[in-house]
Design a protein around this motif. Sequence first.
Motif, PDB file in Angstrom:
ATOM      1  N   ALA A  49       0.829  -1.212   0.000  1.00  0.00           N
ATOM      2  CA  ALA A  49       0.000   0.000   0.000  1.00  0.00           C
ATOM      3  C   ALA A  49       0.860   1.257   0.000  1.00  0.00           C
ATOM      4  O   ALA A  49       0.546   2.232  -0.690  1.00  0.00           O
ATOM      5  N   ILE A  50       1.952   1.244   0.743  1.00  0.00           N
ATOM      6  CA  ILE A  50       2.862   2.387   0.777  1.00  0.00           C
ATOM      7  C   ILE A  50       3.477   2.608  -0.600  1.00  0.00           C
ATOM      8  O   ILE A  50       3.555   3.742  -1.092  1.00  0.00           O
ATOM      9  N   GLN A  51       3.903   1.536  -1.242  1.00  0.00           N
ATOM     10  CA  GLN A  51       4.522   1.666  -2.561  1.00  0.00           C
ATOM     11  C   GLN A  51       3.521   2.120  -3.612  1.00  0.00           C
ATOM     12  O   GLN A  51       3.854   2.893  -4.507  1.00  0.00           O
ATOM     13  N   ARG A  52       2.250   1.658  -3.530  1.00  0.00           N
ATOM     14  CA  ARG A  52       1.231   2.120  -4.487  1.00  0.00           C
ATOM     15  C   ARG A  52       0.974   3.617  -4.328  1.00  0.00           C
ATOM     16  O   ARG A  52       0.861   4.343  -5.308  1.00  0.00           O
ATOM     17  N   ALA A  53       0.881   4.078  -3.090  1.00  0.00           N
ATOM     18  CA  ALA A  53       0.650   5.503  -2.843  1.00  0.00           C
ATOM     19  C   ALA A  53       1.820   6.335  -3.342  1.00  0.00           C
ATOM     20  O   ALA A  53       1.626   7.416  -3.903  1.00  0.00           O
TER      21      ALA A  53
END
Length: 149
Positions: A49-53
């Motif tokens: 989720a951090i990498q997608r954001a």
Amino acid sequence: MKLILTADVPNLGAPGDIVEVKDGYGRNFLLPRKLAIPATRGAEKQVAAIQRAQKARQIRDLDHAKEVAGQLGGLSVTVTAKAAGDSGRLFGSVTAADVVEAVRTAGGPPLDRRAVEVPGHIKTVGTHAVTVRLHPEVTTDLNIAVVAG
């Protein structure tokens, strides 16, 4: 100490990277500034989720970064400070968020405030240079005019 980075940390890694750092650096610098979170099993699931954001905010590639740098090069940016004294000294300082907002109102491309590097503190009216780090290989200087409001 094993940590998961939540923001880009120079010479360490990008958001979502799992890094091993010394305990003092993690406890005293990274964790209080919310640049990292402890690497637990539950937190490791948040890495995606951090990498997608981060990908949504990031400049797409080198060509896009050069295009944005070209747009910033031809831009006239004025930051209006809230108040200044008679000698031109500001009551407060100009921050990276102020610069990003001024670029947006001047018709420039959307920037991430973490990409704008304000040298020291801008506490006087006049013209100042700030650095914008668009890509690991592309940085550009942006001249901003600070005026009293």
